[in-house]
Design a protein around this motif. Structure first.
Motif: not given
Length: 211
Positions: A85-107
């Motif tokens: 989001a470096l080109a974002d007109e407002r800011s590359p600091w975004l308001l988001e959900l907590v999130a993460g990638m699924v690792e092997a063996g994880e539900s």
């Protein structure tokens, strides 16, 4: 005479069996990976396409959780830097959900629990599935499982994240009207957060005050 269009969504006409992967080469393998596919597939007229190439950004699966406190009618969002989001007109600091990638063996639930603890320092007492969607299937394999996690937001604040993953995450607690106004104004402008807050808008009356 019935002129209503036929329901084309009852069952897909084609499946993965109607695609042939001629070649698959990994052309980049760093923090993310890129594969170069040569493939062909069945066409709608019944014939087969000729071989063609596509670069595919191999991102894997992710889990995103909207943290919602129904007693206080507020959501907890994470603010963090995003290089995409470096080109974002407002800011590359975004308001988001907590999130993460699924690792092997994880539900999905295990990822939701891990990321809620790492990025928000709390636990949800109920996890409600929202949807599972492809992020941008024309160029990436990333798929997201979206949830709403019901929490007690008392004391949930501060800066979180894992130092060894260069995470620097600041939490914001917004009333639901404030959060939804941020969607309407464009202040919140990333897909998962918009989708989750729109879902909450639809289900708000039934979740408000839920135990």
């Amino acid at each position: 005479m019935n002129t209503q269009p036929k329901n084309q969504l009852a069952a897909p006409e084609y499946s993965g069996a109607d695609v042939e992967i001629v070649d698959n080469k990994r052309v980049f393998d760093g923090f993310f990976a890129v594969d170069k596919l040569t493939l062909r597939h069945k066409r709608f007229d019944g014939s087969w396409s000729g071989p063609f190439t596509r670069e595919l950004f191999e991102r894997g699966e992710a889990v995103c959780v909207l943290l919602y406190d129904p007693q206080r009618d507020c959501v907890v969002l994470a603010e963090q830097f995003r290089p995409g989001a470096l080109a974002d007109e407002r800011s590359p600091w975004l308001l988001e959900l907590v999130a993460g990638m699924v690792e092997a063996g994880e539900s999905y639930q295990q990822v939701a629990e891990r990321e809620t603890e790492e990025e928000a320092g709390c636990q949800f007492y109920q996890l409600i599935p929202i949807c599972n969607y492809w992020v941008s299937p024309g160029g990436t394999s990333e798929r997201v499982q979206l949830y709403c996690g019901l929490i007690d937001s008392q004391g949930v604040a501060g800066i979180h994240g894992l130092e060894d993953e260069n995470e620097d995450i600041r939490l914001h607690t917004l009333s639901f009207p404030q959060a939804y106004q941020a969607v309407e104004s464009g202040c919140i402008n990333n897909a998962a957060t918009i989708m989750a807050l729109q879902w909450l808008k639809i289900h708000h009356s039934e979740l408000s005050g839920a135990e």
